[in-house]
Design an enzyme around this catalytic site. Structure first.
Site, PDB file in Angstrom:
ATOM      1  N   ASN A   1      12.836   3.632  -5.598  1.00 37.16           N
ATOM      2  CA  ASN A   1      13.316   5.006  -5.741  1.00 37.16           C
ATOM      3  C   ASN A   1      13.568   5.597  -4.352  1.00 37.16           C
ATOM      4  O   ASN A   1      12.686   5.558  -3.496  1.00 37.16           O
ATOM      5  CB  ASN A   1      12.229   5.805  -6.484  1.00 37.16           C
ATOM      6  CG  ASN A   1      12.632   7.238  -6.756  1.00 37.16           C
ATOM      7  OD1 ASN A   1      13.716   7.673  -6.362  1.00 37.16           O
ATOM      8  ND2 ASN A   1      11.754   7.974  -7.409  1.00 37.16           N
TER       9      ASN A   1
ATOM     10  N   SER B   1       7.303   4.227 -11.075  1.00 34.89           N
ATOM     11  CA  SER B   1       8.123   4.779  -9.998  1.00 34.89           C
ATOM     12  C   SER B   1       9.615   4.663 -10.337  1.00 34.89           C
ATOM     13  O   SER B   1      10.085   3.599 -10.717  1.00 34.89           O
ATOM     14  CB  SER B   1       7.816   4.014  -8.706  1.00 34.89           C
ATOM     15  OG  SER B   1       8.602   4.524  -7.690  1.00 34.89           O
ATOM     16  N   GLY B   2      10.315   5.772 -10.220  1.00 32.98           N
ATOM     17  CA  GLY B   2      11.746   5.765 -10.489  1.00 32.98           C
ATOM     18  C   GLY B   2      12.084   6.073 -11.936  1.00 32.98           C
ATOM     19  O   GLY B   2      13.251   6.085 -12.324  1.00 32.98           O
TER      20      GLY B   2
ATOM     21  N   GLU C   1       0.528   0.725 -12.214  1.00 32.01           N
ATOM     22  CA  GLU C   1       1.260   0.013 -11.160  1.00 32.01           C
ATOM     23  C   GLU C   1       0.736  -1.413 -11.000  1.00 32.01           C
ATOM     24  O   GLU C   1      -0.447  -1.626 -10.833  1.00 32.01           O
ATOM     25  CB  GLU C   1       1.089   0.777  -9.845  1.00 32.01           C
ATOM     26  CG  GLU C   1       2.352   0.794  -9.012  1.00 32.01           C
ATOM     27  CD  GLU C   1       2.284   1.831  -7.887  1.00 32.01           C
ATOM     28  OE1 GLU C   1       1.503   1.632  -6.961  1.00 32.01           O
ATOM     29  OE2 GLU C   1       3.050   2.836  -7.957  1.00 32.01           O
TER      30      GLU C   1
ATOM     31  N   GLY D   1       2.535   6.252 -12.641  1.00 32.00           N
ATOM     32  CA  GLY D   1       2.209   5.439 -13.812  1.00 32.00           C
ATOM     33  C   GLY D   1       1.458   4.191 -13.396  1.00 32.00           C
ATOM     34  O   GLY D   1       1.231   3.944 -12.206  1.00 32.00           O
TER      35      GLY D   1
ATOM     36  N   THR E   1       9.540  13.153 -11.473  1.00 33.29           N
ATOM     37  CA  THR E   1       9.727  14.318 -10.618  1.00 33.29           C
ATOM     38  C   THR E   1      10.935  15.133 -11.086  1.00 33.29           C
ATOM     39  O   THR E   1      10.888  16.367 -11.124  1.00 33.29           O
ATOM     40  CB  THR E   1       9.906  13.871  -9.161  1.00 33.29           C
ATOM     41  OG1 THR E   1       8.835  12.980  -8.860  1.00 33.29           O
ATOM     42  CG2 THR E   1       9.875  15.024  -8.209  1.00 33.29           C
TER      43      THR E   1
ATOM     44  N   SER F   1      10.889   8.713  -3.689  1.00 34.90           N
ATOM     45  CA  SER F   1       9.695   8.428  -4.470  1.00 34.90           C
ATOM     46  C   SER F   1       8.526   9.314  -4.031  1.00 34.90           C
ATOM     47  O   SER F   1       8.217   9.401  -2.846  1.00 34.90           O
ATOM     48  CB  SER F   1       9.347   6.955  -4.273  1.00 34.90           C
ATOM     49  OG  SER F   1       8.202   6.636  -4.990  1.00 34.90           O
ATOM     50  N   SER F   2       7.887   9.967  -4.989  1.00 33.73           N
ATOM     51  CA  SER F   2       6.698  10.774  -4.660  1.00 33.73           C
ATOM     52  C   SER F   2       5.558   9.807  -4.397  1.00 33.73           C
ATOM     53  O   SER F   2       5.233   8.991  -5.254  1.00 33.73           O
ATOM     54  CB  SER F   2       6.285  11.654  -5.827  1.00 33.73           C
ATOM     55  OG  SER F   2       7.385  12.306  -6.363  1.00 33.73           O
TER      56      SER F   2
END
Ligand SMILES: Nc1ncnc2c1ncn2[C@@H]1O[C@H](COP(=O)(O)OP(=O)(O)OP(=O)(O)O)[C@@H](O)[C@H]1O
Length: 925
Positions: A157, A107-108, A392, A390, A112, A160-161
């Site tokens: 993020n 994340s981050g 986690e 990714g 995206t 964040s998606s």
């Protein structure tokens, strides 16, 4: 790519396969760090792109950059997302096959952003028609809608998606985008009812409250203040500085109209969003029997109105549970805790399914209507963009992390298998013997999760569907019984004494390919759908909750199985396409530009399987190129191939490498390509080539070739290289200095030579200050002065900036590492003031002191710039290569000398004796 090898000591190698110690994580990290510090965020591993989030705007995503990468051979330009996008596109167009680009990372890390940039690249560079513009707009505008409903601010993020996304872009036979299709994976429903401190719910809630007009809010029974809603304030950050909810609301509203949402759809959609907020405000209290009752009827009335469901049935379903007793159904009252649980379950289910509906709705609007638009509706190809979470590892890892990590396990398997397959196929095609590559096969872990009857998901299914009450502990016991002896599975009970302390009684631990993760089994079970929703008058809810699901005779699919099945079909989709990969890395936890956190990055290198990928990619050969390309670049290294080779390219290459002394173990010759085993062989060749470029024009040809052979051999031995450097430092003679610099993989010196050549232009004995003895060679094109491809898109603009630049007669070219715009130049009135647009805006143009009298032109591509300027001046013979020092005479007839010396810092200055001196740093080259 080879062109940048000369700068490798400073900026690292552009492709990790060219690392000498390719198995060393430290070497990998060093290379990544070097590049990141130079704002070079992209590096290849073969055709896989590693991207490090810069956390700042870089000037590398302009339309000019897009044009630069368009149609250019993959290795000709520095690594970039656009190169990956363009390569997939070009192969698709020429071979009519399907592709996917898998973008992963934590994340981050920039996934995206990367997928949006690729989409923009296609939007700008692909052919289109007026009719197709609408498809393009829809493809682009589907993003803000999906982000509003599927993204949230998290600690890692701000945007964040919270779902995985696979998007197919469909192209017609002319390569124009004609449609799209999106698949979404595992939206994080738990966020609807709970957010950690510092995090928010999905953006759409805040956008609606901030941006929705008064009438709309009134109709939905909402107040503008987010603090009023229990589901919005748990993270205590409803307002975030970096997010403009009001503005984003406008974008989303506009996007709705472009992607074909009707007013009814929008009404129903926001009815649901508002209902979720009302649900969150419902409170329960105990009646005299200890059963839950709703404290205040206001919210439930709004929900009943907005969802079009019967009030009393809705009330009942939040406070009671249906139990089957024999053939009858009886209602059993819930206690307060269970009623809260049921309320949250409804909110999560409604939001989750509405999100799926939204994706389907967008798909309807992106559906390829090519039949209407083009004469050939039969030939379509796709490029899929997979933007997926990714690996986690959180403090507490729940069912969601289990799914995410299982997904990563599958994708890692796919990546390794496809890379191995591609390598094997290429070797076969080229007639080169395949050497088996040892690698870690993570199939054993995938099996542990997904195997029928024996895997964790099957066990979870069984527990969910068997009669009687399934609990988290009974599930754990079943796991211990069925997979307890698996090498990658541990629970507290099964662990040794040391490990036991770190595992709770409700936990199980999996040893993933990327490391171990402990999962909490609590909350692995979900509730069946609520009957009340199946009879809703809200069209979206009715579509999402089908009565057929309530049929007891059907065994419903559990969430885990649904996820497994969707993952299986995703893998199938991917297997049928040609792959490209982008691995994104987050450089630090603080979203800070320029900060490279070694520890954090080392972890990601591991989780992303980069070392494993590099090992597989490098196991055979570090480098491979088509014979034609190899010969074109290096033909000047051998008298037989220079300046022209008339036979087949393969034979030319054979002559060439024999001449410069490749050893048999260093290379293999395939059908169409040369394969080089070690990076050092390529580096030595490249260094020899650099050397050659500078020698041309000043030394007799036979002498050059013997020097080149010596040079190639010299470059192979590091000791020799060191010796030469030392010799250059101590002797101080111009010749040995030059030798040392050239042998030390110089890039700067090469540039100074060119600098000198331009400076020398006004010197000479010709008429006035016309040049007298000019030798011109463009190293990349043999003897003709043709600018490289990247300059084809450069348009000279006649421009004169009176404030920033004084017209001068002479031009001094200095270089810096950063990519600069080539500013202006006035050369002998032959060129007017030309602004050559490179890849950025103007600015940052330093000047030498007035006394030195030369304007400085700063740019990355010195050779190209000088060539271009010479062409503009119609003086193709302006370039002269000199050694050590050069004499010049300026307009007034005054003579001077310019000397190149080794100094602490690169600089140009006038020495005490009036001599113009150029200092360069030996250790920086
Ligand atoms: N190429 C880039 N240039 C500049 N900034 C970037 C770039 N890539 C990412 N960023 C910055 O990093 C932030 C996070 O990126 P992004 O949202 O793409 O991450 P992500 O990997 O998709 O994360 P998540 O999995 O949480 O959705 C962006 O909002 C942006 O500020």
């Amino acid at each position: 790519m080879e062109g940048a090898l000369i700068a490798r000591d400073r900026v690292g190698v552009q492709d990790f396969v060219l690392l000498d110690s390719h198995t060393s994580e430290t070497a990998f990290l060093n290379n990544l760090r070097k590049r990141y510090q130079e704002n070079l965020i992209y590096t290849y591993i073969g055709t896989l792109l590693v991207s490090v989030n810069p956390y700042k705007e870089l000037d590398i995503y302009t339309v000019t950059q897009m044009q630069l990468y368009r149609g250019v051979n993959f290795f000709e330009l520095p690594p970039h997302l656009y190169a990956i996008a363009d390569n997939a596109y070009r192969v698709m167009c020429s071979e009519y096959n399907n592709h996917f680009i898998l973008i992963s990372g934590e994340s981050g890390a920039g996934k995206t952003e990367a997928s949006k940039k690729i989409l923009q690249y296609y939007a700008v560079t692909c052919p289109t028609t007026e009719q197709l513009q609408i498809v393009r707009d829809r493809l682009l505008l589907s993003n803000p809608v999906l982000e509003a409903f599927g993204n949230a601010k998290t600690l890692r993020n701000d945007n964040s998606s919270r779902f995985g996304k696979y998007m197919d872009i469909q192209f017609d036979f002319k390569g124009a985008p004609v449609g799209g299709h999106i698949l979404s994976y595992l939206i994080e429903k738990s966020r609807v009812v709970h957010q950690n401190h510092g995090e928010r719910n999905f953006h759409i809630f805040y956008q609606l409250l901030e941006g929705g007009d008064k009438d709309l809010l009134c109709w939905l029974g909402l107040e503008r203040n987010p603090q009023k809603y229990a589901y919005l304030i748990q993270g205590r950050c409803a307002k975030v500085f970096s997010i403009n909810d009001k503005n984003d609301w406008k974008i989303v509203r506009k996007a709705f109209s472009i992607i074909d949402f009707t007013e009814k759809d929008i009404e129903h959609l926001f009815g649901i969003v508002a209902s979720v907020l009302h649900l969150g405000n419902i409170q329960f209290e105990e009646d005299s029997n200890g059963h839950a009752i709703i404290r205040d009827g206001t919210q439930i009335k709004w929900i009943s109105k907005l969802l079009g469901v019967h009030l009393s049935i809705l009330q009942e379903s939040l406070t009671h549970r249906k139990i089957e007793a024999r053939s009858e159904e009886v209602l059993s009252p819930l206690n307060v805790d269970l009623a809260f649980y049921a309320r949250d379950a409804v909110a999560k289910a409604i939001y989750g399914r509405t999100f799926t509906w939204l994706v389907n709705k967008i798909n309807g609007s992106l559906a390829n209507k090519v039949g209407f638009l083009s004469s050939d509706s039969t030939r379509k190809t796709v490029i899929g963009l997979l933007d997926i979470y990714g690996f986690e590892v959180l403090d507490t890892n729940s069912f969601e992390q289990f799914c995410i990590n299982y997904c990563n396990e599958k994708l890692q398997q796919l990546l390794i298998e496809m890379t191995l397959k591609a390598e094997q196929e290429e070797y076969e095609l080229e007639g080169i013997e395949w050497e088996p590559i040892p690698y870690f096969n993570n199939k054993i872990i995938c099996d542990l999760v997904e195997q029928k009857h024996k895997g964790i998901i099957s066990i979870l299914d069984e527990e969910c569907l068997r009669p009687g009450e399934a609990t988290d502990l009974s599930f754990l016991e079943k796991l211990e019984e069925k997979v307890g002896d698996h090498a990658h599975f541990v629970t507290r009970k099964l662990a040794d004494q040391k490990t036991r302390k770190s595992i709770d009684w409700v936990d199980f631990r999996l040893l993933h390919y990327a490391g171990e993760v402990t999962y909490c089994a609590v909350g692995s079970f979900s509730l069946p759908p609520f009957q009340v929703l199946c009879n809703s008058k809200n069209g979206i809810i009715r579509e999402c909750f089908l009565l057929s699901e309530l049929d007891n005779r059907r065994r419903p699919e559990t969430v885990a199985t649904q996820f497994k099945n969707s993952l299986m079909s995703l893998i199938e989709i991917l297997m049928s396409k040609e792959p490209s990969y982008v691995r994104c890395i987050k450089p630090n936890e603080n979203k800070e530009p320029g900060k490279f956190d070694d520890y954090l990055i080392r972890h990601q290198v591991k989780y992303l399987g980069l070392m494993e990928h590099l090992r597989v990619r490098r196991a055979g050969f570090a480098y491979r190129r088509k014979y034609e390309l190899f010969l074109q670049r290096y033909k000047s290294l051998c008298p037989a191939t220079w300046p022209h080779w008339h036979g087949p390219a393969a034979e030319g290459v054979e002559r060439l490498i024999k001449h410069i002394g490749y050893k048999p173990e260093e290379y293999k010759l395939g059908r169409t390509k040369i394969f080089i085993r070690f990076p050092k062989t390529l580096f030595a060749t490249e260094d020899a080539f650099e050397f050659r470029k500078h020698l041309l024009g000043m030394v007799p040809v036979p002498f050059i070739f013997s020097r080149l052979q010596a040079k190639y051999k010299g470059c192979l031995g590091k000791r020799e290289y060191q010796k030469k450097r030392e010799a250059g430092r101590s002797s101080g003679t111009e010749d040995s200095l030059l030798q040392a610099v050239l042998s030390s993989r110089s890039c700067c010196f090469g540039r100074f030579l060119w600098l000198a050549s331009v400076l020398a232009w006004p010197a000479g004995t010709g008429k006035g200050s016309e040049p007298c003895a000019w030798h011109c060679r463009a190293p990349w094109q043999g003897e003709t002065l043709i600018p490289p491809r990247c300059f084809q898109y450069v348009t000279p603009v006649i421009k004169y900036d009176r404030n920033g630049f004084k017209p001068r007669d002479r031009l001094l070219v200095l270089t810096q590492s950063s990519a600069y715009v080539v500013e202006m130049a006035k050369i002998k009135q032959k060129i007017d003031y030309a602004t050559l647009k490179g890849n950025g805006g103007a600015g940052g143009l330093p000047f030498l002191p007035e006394t030195l009298g030369d304007a400085i032109l700063q740019c990355e591509h010195v050779f190209e710039t000088v060539t271009k300027l010479c062409m503009l001046a119609n003086k193709q013979s302006l370039v002269k290569v000199v050694q050590g020092s050069l004499q010049f005479r300026i307009g007034s007839g005054k003579e001077g000398t310019m000397v190149f010396t080794v100094g602490q810092e690169p600089q140009v200055f006038k020495a005490k004796n009036g001599q113009l001196t150029v200092d360069y740093r030996l250790d920086s080259v």
